[in-house]
Write an enzyme that holds these catalytic residues in place. Sequence first.
Site, PDB file in Angstrom:
ATOM      1  N   TYR A 141      37.953  26.657  25.768  1.00  0.00           N
ATOM      2  CA  TYR A 141      37.808  28.129  25.809  1.00  0.00           C
ATOM      3  C   TYR A 141      36.541  28.777  25.322  1.00  0.00           C
ATOM      4  CZ  TYR A 141      42.197  30.707  26.746  1.00  0.00           C
ATOM      5  OH  TYR A 141      43.322  31.366  27.330  1.00  0.00           O
TER       6      TYR A 141
ATOM      7  N   GLU B  81      35.351  32.413  25.528  1.00  0.00           N
ATOM      8  CA  GLU B  81      35.180  33.853  25.515  1.00  0.00           C
ATOM      9  C   GLU B  81      33.449  34.254  25.220  1.00  0.00           C
ATOM     10  OE1 GLU B  81      38.216  32.977  24.724  1.00  0.00           O
ATOM     11  OE2 GLU B  81      39.586  34.769  25.144  1.00  0.00           O
TER      12      GLU B  81
ATOM     13  N   ASP C 149      30.036  43.450  49.280  1.00  0.00           N
ATOM     14  CA  ASP C 149      30.919  42.021  48.896  1.00  0.00           C
ATOM     15  C   ASP C 149      30.521  41.053  50.219  1.00  0.00           C
ATOM     16  OD1 ASP C 149      32.899  40.499  49.054  1.00  0.00           O
ATOM     17  OD2 ASP C 149      34.440  41.810  49.013  1.00  0.00           O
TER      18      ASP C 149
ATOM     19  N   THR D  64      33.236  35.694  46.582  1.00  0.00           N
ATOM     20  CA  THR D  64      33.771  34.504  46.203  1.00  0.00           C
ATOM     21  C   THR D  64      33.067  33.439  46.173  1.00  0.00           C
ATOM     22  OG1 THR D  64      34.850  34.459  48.543  1.00  0.00           O
ATOM     23  CG2 THR D  64      36.314  35.447  46.991  1.00  0.00           C
TER      24      THR D  64
ATOM     25  N   LYS E 174      34.543  30.425  50.174  1.00  0.00           N
ATOM     26  CA  LYS E 174      34.495  30.589  51.514  1.00  0.00           C
ATOM     27  C   LYS E 174      33.420  29.593  52.132  1.00  0.00           C
ATOM     28  CE  LYS E 174      37.305  34.929  51.300  1.00  0.00           C
ATOM     29  NZ  LYS E 174      37.231  35.555  50.141  1.00  0.00           N
TER      30      LYS E 174
ATOM     31  N   ARG F 170      37.483  27.589  44.151  1.00  0.00           N
ATOM     32  CA  ARG F 170      37.890  29.086  44.180  1.00  0.00           C
ATOM     33  C   ARG F 170      37.478  29.760  42.933  1.00  0.00           C
ATOM     34  NH1 ARG F 170      41.955  29.623  48.106  1.00  0.00           N
ATOM     35  NH2 ARG F 170      42.031  31.598  47.878  1.00  0.00           N
TER      36      ARG F 170
END
Length: 416
Positions: A53, A55, A199, A225, A228, A234
């Site tokens: 983790y 954060e 985008d 993203t 692609k 991903r």
Amino acid sequence: MFMEHLSKTDPQMAQLVIQETERQRDKVRLIPSENYVSAAVLEASGSVLTNKYSEGYAGKRYYEGQQYVDEIERLAIQRAKELFGSESANVQPYSGSPANLAAYYAFCRPGDTIMGLALDHGGHLTHGWGVSITGDFFNAVRYQLHPETHLIDYDMVRQMARQHRPKVIMAGATAYPRLIDFAVFAEVAREVGAVLVVDMAHIAGLVAGGAHPSPVPHADVVTTTTHKSLRGPRGGMILMKKVHAKAINKAVFPGLQGGPHNHTTAGIAVALKEAATDEFKAYAHKIVENAKHLAACLNERGFALVSGGTDNHLVLVDVSKKGITGKPFAKAMDRAGLEANYNTVPFDPRPPMDPSGVRLGTPAVTSRGMGKPEMEKIATWMDRVAKSVDNEAELDKISGEVKEMCRTFPAPGISI
Ligand code: DSN
């Protein structure tokens, strides 16, 4: 043994993963938003980084033990900035939709006006479509394509921006086969005092490889993203001018997300390194060459193409001219080993669940090393499928031929 540990712990899951691996190996994958990542990206994404983790941001975390994760995230940011020539980067968005949401959240409050390309004209759900939170929480107005050319109607963009004075103008698409003129969007955004967000999810790999003009010099913020045409795991990423970095970073964390997916960040960093090579540049140009050739071969076989062809990685085919509709055709294609998705075409009279078109793309087939002869074969198979949507025997026959061709083009990252 392939997936030795998973096979012992959960044979049912191992079997499903093996079946999906074989499916990806044996089919011609033409969904324009999909690809094959390299074995190196797979290793980084499947690493122990998933256990951690983190954060916060490098040097300012809420958990200890970040000695290596900080370095990983800094590396990904540095590589993103260098590859795309951007002033700042955030590599934490979980995917494209959260990246877009962060962009809106950085500049808008609920009820503010945003403007994007209509979904049924090639825009994304998160560009302000009604069923998305972006169309529900904001006052979304939508520009369209020109009814004759099927190109973005830049006059409409200007006129609507003047009329509605949106806080954010979103440029970019998920089903648009032509180049986007980011300079025009920037000019309009400047005129009306809007923030321009591009985008570039679909074309990020083409931009990285110099096969599509870059939005980075024109946009305030660029979202993408990473999985692609960019060929990473991903995930999502935001590039921005320095002046917007604070607002974007705050919108991503703590605004929208908790801990970043460190295994994905590492995979993104590896993909960005790969995308900076000459080999990747050649790949990006080859994607476009293949798409243009596929479009030409389809044209020759009587398929109607939205806008008549393509400039990028994507071909949108109106199959209604062949006397069929998108859904049964996409399903028959899949049965024949050719994976695509049904899609609306501009001004489609048909419903989204069975529209008039199918959407094709060449990033995945190009990753396997396929070229012009294979594009020709694909077009021929599609023509045969169009004539045999209900002919199981013919679809099976094509599927065998597709599998045979796929054997000679090993897929990156797939070793069974
Ligand atoms: N699902 C992606 C695509 O296929 O274009 C967009 O989110």
